[in-house]
Design a protein around this motif. Sequence first.
Motif, PDB file in Angstrom:
ATOM      1  N   MET A 257       0.840  -1.192   0.000  1.00 46.56           N
ATOM      2  CA  MET A 257       0.000   0.000   0.000  1.00 46.56           C
ATOM      3  C   MET A 257       0.878   1.245   0.000  1.00 46.56           C
ATOM      4  SD  MET A 257      -3.125  -0.859   2.612  1.00 46.56           S
ATOM      5  CE  MET A 257      -2.005  -1.245   3.945  1.00 46.56           C
ATOM      6  N   LYS A 258       0.392   2.275  -0.669  1.00 42.83           N
ATOM      7  CA  LYS A 258       1.158   3.509  -0.778  1.00 42.83           C
ATOM      8  C   LYS A 258       0.205   4.695  -0.783  1.00 42.83           C
ATOM      9  CE  LYS A 258       4.200   3.476  -4.038  1.00 42.83           C
ATOM     10  NZ  LYS A 258       4.764   3.531  -5.414  1.00 42.83           N
ATOM     11  N   PHE A 259       0.591   5.749  -0.090  1.00 45.43           N
ATOM     12  CA  PHE A 259      -0.177   6.993  -0.129  1.00 45.43           C
ATOM     13  C   PHE A 259       0.759   8.160   0.122  1.00 45.43           C
ATOM     14  CE2 PHE A 259      -2.537  10.241   2.486  1.00 45.43           C
ATOM     15  CZ  PHE A 259      -3.158  10.848   1.401  1.00 45.43           C
ATOM     16  N   ARG A 260       0.696   9.136  -0.773  1.00 42.75           N
ATOM     17  CA  ARG A 260       1.487  10.359  -0.637  1.00 42.75           C
ATOM     18  C   ARG A 260       0.700  11.491  -1.280  1.00 42.75           C
ATOM     19  NH1 ARG A 260       7.153  12.362  -1.127  1.00 42.75           N
ATOM     20  NH2 ARG A 260       7.147  14.071  -2.628  1.00 42.75           N
ATOM     21  N   ALA A 261       0.542  12.592  -0.570  1.00 42.05           N
ATOM     22  CA  ALA A 261      -0.170  13.756  -1.092  1.00 42.05           C
ATOM     23  C   ALA A 261       0.546  15.012  -0.617  1.00 42.05           C
ATOM     24  CB  ALA A 261      -1.619  13.764  -0.628  1.00 42.05           C
ATOM     25  N   VAL A 262       0.588  16.001  -1.509  1.00 43.79           N
ATOM     26  CA  VAL A 262       1.271  17.266  -1.195  1.00 43.79           C
ATOM     27  C   VAL A 262       0.330  18.425  -1.480  1.00 43.79           C
ATOM     28  CG1 VAL A 262       3.253  18.752  -1.690  1.00 43.79           C
ATOM     29  CG2 VAL A 262       3.526  16.255  -1.760  1.00 43.79           C
ATOM     30  N   LEU A 263       0.268  19.372  -0.542  1.00 46.32           N
ATOM     31  CA  LEU A 263      -0.467  20.620  -0.727  1.00 46.32           C
ATOM     32  C   LEU A 263       0.524  21.762  -0.645  1.00 46.32           C
ATOM     33  CD1 LEU A 263      -2.123  18.684   1.523  1.00 46.32           C
ATOM     34  CD2 LEU A 263      -3.840  20.459   1.226  1.00 46.32           C
ATOM     35  N   ASN A 264       0.452  22.685  -1.605  1.00 46.41           N
ATOM     36  CA  ASN A 264       1.301  23.878  -1.498  1.00 46.41           C
ATOM     37  C   ASN A 264       0.544  25.169  -1.776  1.00 46.41           C
ATOM     38  OD1 ASN A 264       1.021  23.740  -4.272  1.00 46.41           O
ATOM     39  ND2 ASN A 264       3.085  22.925  -4.609  1.00 46.41           N
ATOM     40  N   ASP A 265      -0.782  25.097  -1.807  1.00 43.73           N
ATOM     41  CA  ASP A 265      -1.612  26.290  -1.930  1.00 43.73           C
ATOM     42  C   ASP A 265      -2.048  26.721  -0.532  1.00 43.73           C
ATOM     43  OD1 ASP A 265      -3.597  27.952  -3.921  1.00 43.73           O
ATOM     44  OD2 ASP A 265      -4.585  27.438  -2.042  1.00 43.73           O
ATOM     45  N   GLY A 266      -1.772  27.972  -0.181  1.00 48.32           N
ATOM     46  CA  GLY A 266      -2.034  28.438   1.173  1.00 48.32           C
ATOM     47  C   GLY A 266      -3.484  28.303   1.607  1.00 48.32           C
ATOM     48  N   ILE A 267      -4.420  28.596   0.704  1.00 47.25           N
ATOM     49  CA  ILE A 267      -5.841  28.512   1.069  1.00 47.25           C
ATOM     50  C   ILE A 267      -6.256  27.060   1.286  1.00 47.25           C
ATOM     51  CG2 ILE A 267      -8.196  28.937   0.267  1.00 47.25           C
ATOM     52  CD1 ILE A 267      -7.213  31.437  -1.108  1.00 47.25           C
TER      53      ILE A 267
ATOM     54  N   LYS B 245       3.058  17.844   3.391  1.00 49.68           N
ATOM     55  CA  LYS B 245       3.161  16.532   2.757  1.00 49.68           C
ATOM     56  C   LYS B 245       2.553  15.484   3.689  1.00 49.68           C
ATOM     57  CE  LYS B 245       7.145  15.549   1.005  1.00 49.68           C
ATOM     58  NZ  LYS B 245       8.587  15.182   0.968  1.00 49.68           N
ATOM     59  N   LEU B 246       1.637  14.669   3.156  1.00 55.73           N
ATOM     60  CA  LEU B 246       1.044  13.554   3.897  1.00 55.73           C
ATOM     61  C   LEU B 246       1.553  12.257   3.285  1.00 55.73           C
ATOM     62  CD1 LEU B 246      -2.671  14.814   3.949  1.00 55.73           C
ATOM     63  CD2 LEU B 246      -0.909  15.249   5.670  1.00 55.73           C
ATOM     64  N   LYS B 247       1.963  11.319   4.125  1.00 55.56           N
ATOM     65  CA  LYS B 247       2.506  10.072   3.594  1.00 55.56           C
ATOM     66  C   LYS B 247       2.241   8.934   4.570  1.00 55.56           C
ATOM     67  CE  LYS B 247       6.755   8.075   1.667  1.00 55.56           C
ATOM     68  NZ  LYS B 247       8.207   8.300   1.395  1.00 55.56           N
ATOM     69  N   LEU B 248       1.783   7.812   4.041  1.00 54.31           N
ATOM     70  CA  LEU B 248       1.596   6.615   4.855  1.00 54.31           C
ATOM     71  C   LEU B 248       2.935   5.909   4.978  1.00 54.31           C
ATOM     72  CD1 LEU B 248      -0.271   4.613   6.331  1.00 54.31           C
ATOM     73  CD2 LEU B 248      -0.684   3.497   4.122  1.00 54.31           C
ATOM     74  N   ILE B 249       3.402   5.737   6.207  1.00 54.15           N
ATOM     75  CA  ILE B 249       4.689   5.081   6.442  1.00 54.15           C
ATOM     76  C   ILE B 249       4.500   3.960   7.459  1.00 54.15           C
ATOM     77  CG2 ILE B 249       6.013   7.177   5.962  1.00 54.15           C
ATOM     78  CD1 ILE B 249       6.387   7.509   8.998  1.00 54.15           C
ATOM     79  N   LYS B 250       5.485   3.115   7.576  1.00 56.20           N
ATOM     80  CA  LYS B 250       5.443   2.041   8.566  1.00 56.20           C
ATOM     81  C   LYS B 250       6.782   1.980   9.266  1.00 56.20           C
ATOM     82  CE  LYS B 250       4.172  -2.757   9.397  1.00 56.20           C
ATOM     83  NZ  LYS B 250       3.685  -4.028   8.797  1.00 56.20           N
ATOM     84  N   THR B 251       6.772   2.255  10.555  1.00 59.18           N
ATOM     85  CA  THR B 251       7.965   2.081  11.379  1.00 59.18           C
ATOM     86  C   THR B 251       7.723   0.807  12.196  1.00 59.18           C
ATOM     87  OG1 THR B 251       6.957   3.611  12.968  1.00 59.18           O
ATOM     88  CG2 THR B 251       8.535   4.522  11.411  1.00 59.18           C
ATOM     89  N   HIS B 252       7.499   0.946  13.484  1.00 58.91           N
ATOM     90  CA  HIS B 252       7.074  -0.224  14.256  1.00 58.91           C
ATOM     91  C   HIS B 252       5.570  -0.425  14.170  1.00 58.91           C
ATOM     92  CE1 HIS B 252       6.594   3.268  16.895  1.00 58.91           C
ATOM     93  NE2 HIS B 252       5.717   2.564  17.587  1.00 58.91           N
ATOM     94  N   MET B 253       4.880   0.571  13.574  1.00 61.52           N
ATOM     95  CA  MET B 253       3.433   0.492  13.355  1.00 61.52           C
ATOM     96  C   MET B 253       3.078   1.457  12.232  1.00 61.52           C
ATOM     97  SD  MET B 253       2.047   2.729  16.615  1.00 61.52           S
ATOM     98  CE  MET B 253       0.349   2.424  16.161  1.00 61.52           C
ATOM     99  N   PRO B 254       1.926   1.262  11.579  1.00 60.28           N
ATOM    100  CA  PRO B 254       1.536   2.198  10.514  1.00 60.28           C
ATOM    101  C   PRO B 254       1.326   3.602  11.069  1.00 60.28           C
ATOM    102  CG  PRO B 254       0.214   0.190  10.438  1.00 60.28           C
ATOM    103  CD  PRO B 254       0.959   0.159  11.733  1.00 60.28           C
ATOM    104  N   CYS B 255       1.809   4.593  10.330  1.00 54.23           N
ATOM    105  CA  CYS B 255       1.661   5.992  10.741  1.00 54.23           C
ATOM    106  C   CYS B 255       1.381   6.858   9.521  1.00 54.23           C
ATOM    107  CB  CYS B 255       2.928   6.512  11.419  1.00 54.23           C
ATOM    108  SG  CYS B 255       3.259   5.813  13.055  1.00 54.23           S
TER     109      CYS B 255
END
Length: 293
Positions: free
Chosen positions: A1-11, A106-116
């Motif tokens: 599974m993968k998820f990454r999203a970026v916002l760079n508009d101030g509003i 930037k929002l990103k789904l990562i996994k260290t010792h648990m999903p974050c």
Amino acid sequence: MKFRAVLNDGINIKELFNIVSSFSRIQKNLILNVQPTKLILQVETEACDGQYLWCEIDAIREEGFFSEYIMDGIDSEHNQIYMVCLGTSFLRALSYVRNNAVDYIKLKLIKTHMPCLAVEMSPTISTNDQEVLTPKIQHSIPVTVVPRSEWNQYDIPLEVEYDLSIAMPSAKSLRTLLDKKKNIAPTVTLYVTLNDELSLIVETEVVTVASHYRNLKCCPSRTAGQTRDDQLTNLSEVCCRVDTKKLASLFETINFYDVVMTASVRHEQALNIRFDMRQNAFVNYILPATNFE
């Protein structure tokens, strides 16, 4: 599974903060439903009462909410991700943007010792010095990735048919009005007519208080071409009686920038309030009719 999203508009960044802030005040848990074309944020539905609140964000529109959006679901047949996090934790991770400008989030789904869900942002720094290192603010929010077998617990009614829809007056006006009405009676009845009128009426054994808005744009919600059983009745007036405190709570909680609000009514069954934000995202709230005194 993968998820990454970026916002760079101030509003859009501020709007994301306001959405998470509003939702976290309504329910403890926030559900993120990641799909190929959209991101849905929703609160847990109250058990068996037909009340729903969610935000749908267009993820692929050019010059839309996200400047970058990449996802890969659990498999090709079920290309989605459901994850649950504490709304307050998500809000805390975004809290810097309340009073400060940032270059991106930037929002990103990562996994260290648990999903974050990793939240990264870069504060805007006014300087011409090219050698100044831009600091980064980073948070990791623990999430629970929902297994496919439990997705049906988070289903939302995306295609409810309504009888009439009408443009709403300002949120500020409704907030003040409902704040008074919730102390008079437990329910409020909304009447919508094809004459472009919206009325909110509360009744007790000793008093009836009615508020009327005129010159609002009203139109039928359903279209022709349906089967006879599903076909819309030609109603020129519809009404729906709902819980006053729940409706008032919505307008006390929701705090967005420039939005277009629309109320849609399924006669004597359900009320839908929709907040459209910059054509890239909208918030939907469904409140079922109630019959208690």
